[in-house]
Design an enzyme around this catalytic site. Structure first.
Site, short mmCIF file in Angstrom:
data_model
loop_
_atom_site.label_atom_id
_atom_site.label_comp_id
_atom_site.label_asym_id
_atom_site.label_seq_id
_atom_site.Cartn_x
_atom_site.Cartn_y
_atom_site.Cartn_z
N CYS A 116 0.81 -1.23 0.00
CA CYS A 116 0.00 0.00 0.00
C CYS A 116 0.84 1.28 0.00
CB CYS A 116 -0.96 0.01 1.18
SG CYS A 116 -2.12 -1.36 1.12
N HIS A 258 -3.16 7.18 2.97
CA HIS A 258 -3.56 5.93 2.31
C HIS A 258 -4.93 5.49 2.84
CE1 HIS A 258 -3.92 1.91 1.05
NE2 HIS A 258 -3.67 1.39 2.24
N ASN A 288 -10.27 0.39 0.05
CA ASN A 288 -8.81 0.41 0.09
C ASN A 288 -8.30 -0.16 -1.24
OD1 ASN A 288 -6.09 -0.15 0.48
ND2 ASN A 288 -6.35 -0.93 2.56
N1 COA Z 1 -17.66 -7.63 10.39
C1 COA Z 1 -18.17 -7.73 11.63
N2 COA Z 1 -17.41 -7.87 12.73
C2 COA Z 1 -16.08 -7.92 12.55
C3 COA Z 1 -15.48 -7.83 11.28
C4 COA Z 1 -16.33 -7.67 10.17
N3 COA Z 1 -15.86 -7.56 8.90
N4 COA Z 1 -14.13 -7.90 11.43
C5 COA Z 1 -13.91 -8.04 12.74
N5 COA Z 1 -15.08 -8.05 13.42
C6 COA Z 1 -15.29 -8.17 14.86
C7 COA Z 1 -14.19 -8.92 15.57
O1 COA Z 1 -14.42 -10.29 15.59
C8 COA Z 1 -14.25 -8.30 16.95
O2 COA Z 1 -15.29 -8.89 17.66
P1 COA Z 1 -15.14 -9.13 19.26
O3 COA Z 1 -14.99 -7.77 19.85
O4 COA Z 1 -16.41 -9.83 19.61
O5 COA Z 1 -13.91 -9.97 19.41
C9 COA Z 1 -14.65 -6.86 16.69
O6 COA Z 1 -15.26 -6.85 15.39
C10 COA Z 1 -13.47 -5.92 16.66
O7 COA Z 1 -12.41 -6.53 15.92
P2 COA Z 1 -11.12 -5.76 15.50
O8 COA Z 1 -10.20 -6.69 14.75
O9 COA Z 1 -10.58 -5.03 16.68
O10 COA Z 1 -11.77 -4.73 14.48
P3 COA Z 1 -11.17 -3.38 14.01
O11 COA Z 1 -11.95 -2.27 14.50
O12 COA Z 1 -9.67 -3.36 14.20
O13 COA Z 1 -11.44 -3.47 12.43
C11 COA Z 1 -10.13 -3.89 10.47
C12 COA Z 1 -10.86 -4.49 11.66
C13 COA Z 1 -9.48 -4.99 9.65
C14 COA Z 1 -11.15 -3.13 9.63
C15 COA Z 1 -9.06 -2.92 11.02
O14 COA Z 1 -8.28 -3.58 11.98
C16 COA Z 1 -8.15 -2.33 10.00
O15 COA Z 1 -8.56 -1.51 9.21
N6 COA Z 1 -6.84 -2.70 10.07
C17 COA Z 1 -5.76 -2.07 9.36
C18 COA Z 1 -5.88 -2.01 7.89
C19 COA Z 1 -4.65 -1.34 7.35
O16 COA Z 1 -4.20 -0.33 7.83
N7 COA Z 1 -4.01 -1.89 6.37
C20 COA Z 1 -2.79 -1.26 5.91
C21 COA Z 1 -2.31 -1.83 4.72
S1 COA Z 1 -3.56 -2.26 3.60
#
Ligand code: COA
Length: 367
Positions: A116, A258, A288
């Site tokens: 990215c 980004h 993204n």
């Molecule tokens: N739909 C519904 N629930 C989801 C989910 C989805 N797509 N993905 C995760 N969850 C749930 C998890 O299981 C967790 O549930 P719990 O609290 O019961 O355990 C809860 O949501 C929170 O999970 P978490 O992993 O902390 O979510 P988040 O807020 O971090 O969002 C991403 C997940 C992937 C969207 C986020 O972590 C993200 O954007 N990460 C970085 C991406 C990035 O910067 N990439 C850079 C290069 S591409």
């Protein structure tokens, strides 16, 4: 004669988005995912994304964006750099064929793999090459077909990524003019290389292995951990480049990060000290798009005339590797061009004429 320091100046902007729109509900239904439109919007800021069809490759998107950037600049490139995580083939690189299809003859062309951060890495490399006289009109393209590597059954990634391409053409200029690159900061930390990865398909694990499981075949990201790294690295890199060029964060009038996740972008902008009215992007509509995300957001912002040319601008990115970077520049005056993807089979671009010294002529290719 000007005594200003020479640098690279963005003189053309182009994009290509495949026409098919996938809503959050479409993604949920396709993978039978345990998620909701509400969750995706509130946790990522994404409402929809584009998806290329089976017959359209990253190279097709790159050609269309590159052609639109050349038209926007009314000039031809003398070097092509394609930043991508999803090359048309593992070998050879995608860029030489893109240059060929753009009718650019035998100019140098190569791919850059920084996930990215690829577009910002590409601008950094192109600026250095331009400043040393190796080239005069580098074309930097960020192009991705993430739908070819994302597992539709993996809710961590399937809800985030989209396809598309964005490109800029650079020319030599001075630091005070619109589009001028003022400073760059970049870095990498391979200690985090497993956090964003496709395990199989490289020399470490061949993808011809019969035992290949879904987990190894597709793009995987440890979202929560990556989130923390992304905020920290983009914040530090942004502050480093602003310090380098002597701009106070409060004087930045355009911030584009980004488009990974709206919450990450807001966090970085808050920490750097960029007011909400100076933050731009289009993550809601395209998701993204990895290496394509910054030029797509820049073109969207420029199309709507949201920023005055010459304004102090900050770009920052973070991606697999881990890699990151930030660029300080003056907002360009280029009017973006946009093209639909051009299927390879119908491409009638003349070749292999070496256009390095030719005057720019609009392409007659129809898509
Ligand atoms: N739909 C519904 N629930 C989801 C989910 C989805 N797509 N993905 C995760 N969850 C749930 C998890 O299981 C967790 O549930 P719990 O609290 O019961 O355990 C809860 O949501 C929170 O999970 P978490 O992993 O902390 O979510 P988040 O807020 O971090 O969002 C991403 C997940 C992937 C969207 C986020 O972590 C993200 O954007 N990460 C970085 C991406 C990035 O910067 N990439 C850079 C290069 S591409």
């Amino acid at each position: 004669m000007s005594t200003e320091i020479p640098t690279a100046v963005i003189c053309g902007l182009g994009t290509c988005l495949p026409p098919r729109v996938l809503s959050n509900e479409d993604v949920r239904r396709r993978g039978v995912l345990d998620t909701t439109d509400e969750w995706i919007r509130s946790r990522t800021g994404i409402a929809r994304r584009r998806q290329a069809d089976n017959g359209t490759s990253t190279g097709d998107l790159a050609v269309a964006a590159g052609r639109a950037a050349e038209a926007s600049a009314r000039a031809h490139a003398d070097l092509v750099l394609v930043a991508t995580t999803t090359p048309d083939r593992r070998c050879p690189a995608t860029a030489p064929e893109v240059a060929h299809r753009l009718g650019l003859g035998t100019i140098p062309a190569f791919d850059l793999a920084a996930v990215c951060s690829g577009f910002l890495y590409g601008i950094t490399v192109a600026t250095a090459l331009l400043r040393t006289g190796v080239c005069a009109r580098p074309l930097v393209i960020g192009a991705e077909k993430y739908s070819s590597i994302v597992d539709p059954l993996d809710r961590d990634t399937a809800v985030i990524f989209g396809d598309g391409a964005g490109a800029v053409l650079l020319r030599p200029g001075v630091r005070s003019e619109p589009g001028a690159i003022a400073g760059v900061d970049w870095g990498a930390d391979g200690a985090g290389s497993d956090l964003i990865a496709i395990t199989a398909g490289g020399s470490r694990q061949s993808d011809t292995s019969r035992r290949l499981c879904r987990e190894d075949r597709y793009f995987r990201m440890q979202g929560r951990e990556v989130y923390g790294h992304a905020v920290r690295r983009m914040t530090a890199s942004s502050l480093a480049v602003l310090g380098q060029v002597g701009w106070q964060p409060g004087t930045v009038e355009a911030f584009i990060g980004h488009q990974a996740n709206q919450r990450i972008l807001d966090s970085v902008a808050d920490r750097v000290g960029i007011a909400p009215r100076h933050r731009y992007g289009n993550i809601r509509d395209v998701g993204n798009t990895a290496a394509a995300s910054i030029p797509l957001a820049m073109a969207d912002t420029a199309t709507h005339n949201r920023v005055r040319p010459g304004s102090r601008t900050l770009l920052t990115a973070f991606g697999g590797g881990l890699t990151w970077g930030a660029i300080a520049l003056r907002w360009p005056s280029a009017v973006p061009g946009a093209r639909d993807p051009e299927p390879r089979t119908t491409d009638t671009t003349p070749h292999p004429t070496h256009r390095r010294k030719q005057q720019w002529k609009p392409s007659t290719t129809t898509s």
